[in-house]
Design a protein around this motif. Structure first.
Motif, PDB file in Angstrom:
ATOM      1  N   MET A   1     -11.518  -4.185  24.430  1.00  0.00           N
ATOM      2  CA  MET A   1     -11.355  -3.304  23.278  1.00  0.00           C
ATOM      3  C   MET A   1     -11.860  -4.002  22.022  1.00  0.00           C
ATOM      4  SD  MET A   1     -10.124  -0.373  23.892  1.00  0.00           S
ATOM      5  CE  MET A   1     -10.010   0.082  25.579  1.00  0.00           C
ATOM      6  N   GLY A   2     -12.309  -3.201  21.111  1.00  0.00           N
ATOM      7  CA  GLY A   2     -12.753  -3.705  19.828  1.00  0.00           C
ATOM      8  C   GLY A   2     -12.425  -2.690  18.752  1.00  0.00           C
ATOM      9  N   ARG A   3     -12.637  -3.055  17.516  1.00  0.00           N
ATOM     10  CA  ARG A   3     -12.374  -2.154  16.391  1.00  0.00           C
ATOM     11  C   ARG A   3     -13.564  -2.110  15.457  1.00  0.00           C
ATOM     12  NH1 ARG A   3      -6.081  -1.850  14.810  1.00  0.00           N
ATOM     13  NH2 ARG A   3      -5.339  -1.860  16.930  1.00  0.00           N
ATOM     14  N   ILE A   4     -13.853  -0.906  14.994  1.00  0.00           N
ATOM     15  CA  ILE A   4     -14.809  -0.699  13.911  1.00  0.00           C
ATOM     16  C   ILE A   4     -13.969  -0.379  12.688  1.00  0.00           C
ATOM     17  CG2 ILE A   4     -16.642   0.769  13.009  1.00  0.00           C
ATOM     18  CD1 ILE A   4     -17.481   1.265  15.934  1.00  0.00           C
ATOM     19  N   ILE A   5     -14.200  -1.117  11.612  1.00  0.00           N
ATOM     20  CA  ILE A   5     -13.407  -0.943  10.394  1.00  0.00           C
ATOM     21  C   ILE A   5     -14.348  -0.730   9.223  1.00  0.00           C
ATOM     22  CG2 ILE A   5     -11.731  -2.010   8.839  1.00  0.00           C
ATOM     23  CD1 ILE A   5     -10.806  -3.707  11.289  1.00  0.00           C
ATOM     24  N   GLU A  33     -10.154   2.781  10.519  1.00  0.00           N
ATOM     25  CA  GLU A  33     -10.095   1.815  11.603  1.00  0.00           C
ATOM     26  C   GLU A  33     -10.141   2.588  12.923  1.00  0.00           C
ATOM     27  OE1 GLU A  33      -6.911  -1.580  12.923  1.00  0.00           O
ATOM     28  OE2 GLU A  33      -7.204  -1.208  10.776  1.00  0.00           O
ATOM     29  N   ILE A  34     -11.094   2.248  13.769  1.00  0.00           N
ATOM     30  CA  ILE A  34     -11.291   2.935  15.039  1.00  0.00           C
ATOM     31  C   ILE A  34     -11.283   1.891  16.154  1.00  0.00           C
ATOM     32  CG2 ILE A  34     -12.849   4.398  16.399  1.00  0.00           C
ATOM     33  CD1 ILE A  34     -11.832   5.751  13.814  1.00  0.00           C
ATOM     34  N   GLU A  35     -10.448   2.107  17.168  1.00  0.00           N
ATOM     35  CA  GLU A  35     -10.430   1.207  18.319  1.00  0.00           C
ATOM     36  C   GLU A  35     -11.121   1.890  19.492  1.00  0.00           C
ATOM     37  OE1 GLU A  35      -7.012  -0.310  21.217  1.00  0.00           O
ATOM     38  OE2 GLU A  35      -6.883  -1.194  19.206  1.00  0.00           O
ATOM     39  N   LEU A  36     -12.009   1.144  20.129  1.00  0.00           N
ATOM     40  CA  LEU A  36     -12.745   1.656  21.276  1.00  0.00           C
ATOM     41  C   LEU A  36     -13.254   0.496  22.106  1.00  0.00           C
ATOM     42  CD1 LEU A  36     -16.357   2.558  20.359  1.00  0.00           C
ATOM     43  CD2 LEU A  36     -14.791   1.723  18.624  1.00  0.00           C
ATOM     44  N   ASP A  37     -13.723   0.812  23.287  1.00  0.00           N
ATOM     45  CA  ASP A  37     -14.318  -0.200  24.143  1.00  0.00           C
ATOM     46  C   ASP A  37     -15.814  -0.235  23.846  1.00  0.00           C
ATOM     47  OD1 ASP A  37     -15.282  -1.850  26.084  1.00  0.00           O
ATOM     48  OD2 ASP A  37     -14.401  -0.764  27.765  1.00  0.00           O
ATOM     49  N   PHE A  38     -16.256  -1.234  23.106  1.00  0.00           N
ATOM     50  CA  PHE A  38     -17.691  -1.348  22.834  1.00  0.00           C
ATOM     51  C   PHE A  38     -18.303  -2.578  23.511  1.00  0.00           C
ATOM     52  CE2 PHE A  38     -15.896  -2.728  18.578  1.00  0.00           C
ATOM     53  CZ  PHE A  38     -16.177  -4.087  18.686  1.00  0.00           C
ATOM     54  N   TYR A  39     -17.699  -2.969  24.620  1.00  0.00           N
ATOM     55  CA  TYR A  39     -18.219  -4.108  25.374  1.00  0.00           C
ATOM     56  C   TYR A  39     -19.675  -3.885  25.789  1.00  0.00           C
ATOM     57  CZ  TYR A  39     -18.988  -7.538  29.024  1.00  0.00           C
ATOM     58  OH  TYR A  39     -19.521  -8.543  29.781  1.00  0.00           O
ATOM     59  N   ASN A  40     -19.981  -2.711  26.361  1.00  0.00           N
ATOM     60  CA  ASN A  40     -21.361  -2.427  26.790  1.00  0.00           C
ATOM     61  C   ASN A  40     -22.336  -2.501  25.626  1.00  0.00           C
ATOM     62  OD1 ASN A  40     -20.830  -2.145  29.501  1.00  0.00           O
ATOM     63  ND2 ASN A  40     -20.411   0.042  29.341  1.00  0.00           N
ATOM     64  N   ALA A  41     -21.948  -1.987  24.481  1.00  0.00           N
ATOM     65  CA  ALA A  41     -22.815  -2.065  23.301  1.00  0.00           C
ATOM     66  C   ALA A  41     -23.032  -3.520  22.891  1.00  0.00           C
ATOM     67  CB  ALA A  41     -22.218  -1.268  22.151  1.00  0.00           C
ATOM     68  N   SER A  42     -21.981  -4.324  23.008  1.00  0.00           N
ATOM     69  CA  SER A  42     -22.087  -5.716  22.564  1.00  0.00           C
ATOM     70  C   SER A  42     -23.001  -6.548  23.452  1.00  0.00           C
ATOM     71  CB  SER A  42     -20.699  -6.360  22.476  1.00  0.00           C
ATOM     72  OG  SER A  42     -20.157  -6.571  23.768  1.00  0.00           O
ATOM     73  N   ILE A  43     -23.110  -6.193  24.732  1.00  0.00           N
ATOM     74  CA  ILE A  43     -23.978  -6.991  25.604  1.00  0.00           C
ATOM     75  C   ILE A  43     -25.380  -6.397  25.736  1.00  0.00           C
ATOM     76  CG2 ILE A  43     -22.071  -8.040  26.874  1.00  0.00           C
ATOM     77  CD1 ILE A  43     -22.698  -6.087  29.173  1.00  0.00           C
ATOM     78  N   LEU A  47     -27.005   0.970  20.419  1.00  0.00           N
ATOM     79  CA  LEU A  47     -26.174   1.750  19.490  1.00  0.00           C
ATOM     80  C   LEU A  47     -25.547   2.967  20.159  1.00  0.00           C
ATOM     81  CD1 LEU A  47     -25.134   2.214  16.603  1.00  0.00           C
ATOM     82  CD2 LEU A  47     -27.304   3.371  16.109  1.00  0.00           C
ATOM     83  N   SER A  48     -26.181   3.531  21.154  1.00  0.00           N
ATOM     84  CA  SER A  48     -25.648   4.735  21.808  1.00  0.00           C
ATOM     85  C   SER A  48     -24.382   4.457  22.615  1.00  0.00           C
ATOM     86  CB  SER A  48     -26.711   5.371  22.715  1.00  0.00           C
ATOM     87  OG  SER A  48     -26.928   4.575  23.864  1.00  0.00           O
ATOM     88  N   LYS A  49     -24.031   3.201  22.791  1.00  0.00           N
ATOM     89  CA  LYS A  49     -22.840   2.837  23.563  1.00  0.00           C
ATOM     90  C   LYS A  49     -21.632   2.523  22.688  1.00  0.00           C
ATOM     91  CE  LYS A  49     -25.341   1.531  27.624  1.00  0.00           C
ATOM     92  NZ  LYS A  49     -25.538   2.883  28.024  1.00  0.00           N
ATOM     93  N   THR A  50     -21.748   2.851  21.402  1.00  0.00           N
ATOM     94  CA  THR A  50     -20.654   2.633  20.461  1.00  0.00           C
ATOM     95  C   THR A  50     -20.633   3.794  19.474  1.00  0.00           C
ATOM     96  OG1 THR A  50     -19.644   1.017  18.949  1.00  0.00           O
ATOM     97  CG2 THR A  50     -22.044   1.216  18.876  1.00  0.00           C
ATOM     98  N   ILE A  51     -19.822   3.682  18.434  1.00  0.00           N
ATOM     99  CA  ILE A  51     -19.778   4.693  17.377  1.00  0.00           C
ATOM    100  C   ILE A  51     -20.542   4.143  16.181  1.00  0.00           C
ATOM    101  CG2 ILE A  51     -18.285   5.949  15.777  1.00  0.00           C
ATOM    102  CD1 ILE A  51     -16.120   5.915  17.960  1.00  0.00           C
ATOM    103  N   ASN A  52     -21.522   4.884  15.746  1.00  0.00           N
ATOM    104  CA  ASN A  52     -22.329   4.489  14.597  1.00  0.00           C
ATOM    105  C   ASN A  52     -21.479   4.643  13.333  1.00  0.00           C
ATOM    106  OD1 ASN A  52     -24.198   4.316  12.497  1.00  0.00           O
ATOM    107  ND2 ASN A  52     -25.803   5.337  13.664  1.00  0.00           N
ATOM    108  N   TYR A  53     -21.266   3.559  12.612  1.00  0.00           N
ATOM    109  CA  TYR A  53     -20.418   3.628  11.422  1.00  0.00           C
ATOM    110  C   TYR A  53     -21.030   4.484  10.324  1.00  0.00           C
ATOM    111  CZ  TYR A  53     -23.205  -0.505  10.097  1.00  0.00           C
ATOM    112  OH  TYR A  53     -24.214  -1.392   9.838  1.00  0.00           O
ATOM    113  N   VAL A  54     -22.328   4.728  10.376  1.00  0.00           N
ATOM    114  CA  VAL A  54     -22.972   5.650   9.428  1.00  0.00           C
ATOM    115  C   VAL A  54     -22.406   7.059   9.621  1.00  0.00           C
ATOM    116  CG1 VAL A  54     -25.157   6.721   8.759  1.00  0.00           C
ATOM    117  CG2 VAL A  54     -25.069   4.267   9.242  1.00  0.00           C
TER     118      VAL A  54
END
Length: 119
Positions: A1-5, A33-43, A47-54
Motif C-alpha cells: 500500500m502507498g499514499r498519494i498526498i 490523502e488517498i491510499e492505494l496499491d501502487f506497487y505495479n506503478a512503482s516498478i 502512470l496508468s497503474k496509479t492515480i494521476n494527481y493532476v
C-alpha cells in the motif's frame, strides 16, 4: 500500500452562510490523502497503474468553484467525486478543507473540516 498526498492546495472560493461571504469570498487550503496499491506503478514506471494527481487536483478545483453554504458540503462533494472516479483503486481517502480567516468576530486563523472514508 502507498499514499498519494496533495498538501496545501490553495484556492479562492465563495462558500458560507453569511451574505457577504458570497461576494467577498475567502482563501481555502485543502489536503487530500488517498491510499492505494501502487506497487505495479512503482516498478513499471507506468502512470496508468496509479492515480494521476493532476486528476485529483482538477476535481478539487472544479468542486471548489461551486458555491456552497457549508464547507462540509464542499468537502463531501470533493471526496465523493474522487471515490467515485477511482473506486477500484482507492482503499482509503481523506480530505481536510480549511477556510482561512473565518468571519467569527474573533482571532481565528482557520476553521477546518475533515472527512475520512475506509473501504
Amino acid at each position: 500500500m502507498g499514499r498519494i498526498i496533495l498538501e496545501n492546495i490553495k484556492l479562492f472560493g465563495y462558500h458560507g452562510c453569511m451574505p457577504e461571504e458570497k461576494y467577498i469570498g475567502a482563501n481555502y487550503i485543502i489536503n487530500i490523502e488517498i491510499e492505494l496499491d501502487f506497487y505495479n506503478a512503482s516498478i513499471t514506471d507506468d502512470l496508468s497503474k496509479t492515480i494521476n494527481y493532476v486528476h485529483l487536483y482538477s476535481i478539487v478545483k472544479k468542486e471548489m468553484s461551486i458555491n456552497s453554504k457549508l464547507i462540509e458540503n464542499v468537502a463531501q462533494r470533493i471526496i465523493q467525486k474522487i471515490n467515485n472516479k477511482f473506486n477500484d483503486l482507492i482503499k482509503y481517502s481523506k480530505i481536510k478543507l480549511c477556510k482561512e480567516n473565518p468571519p467569527l468576530h474573533s482571532n481565528v486563523d482557520r476553521v477546518c473540516v475533515v472527512l475520512e472514508y475506509f473501504k
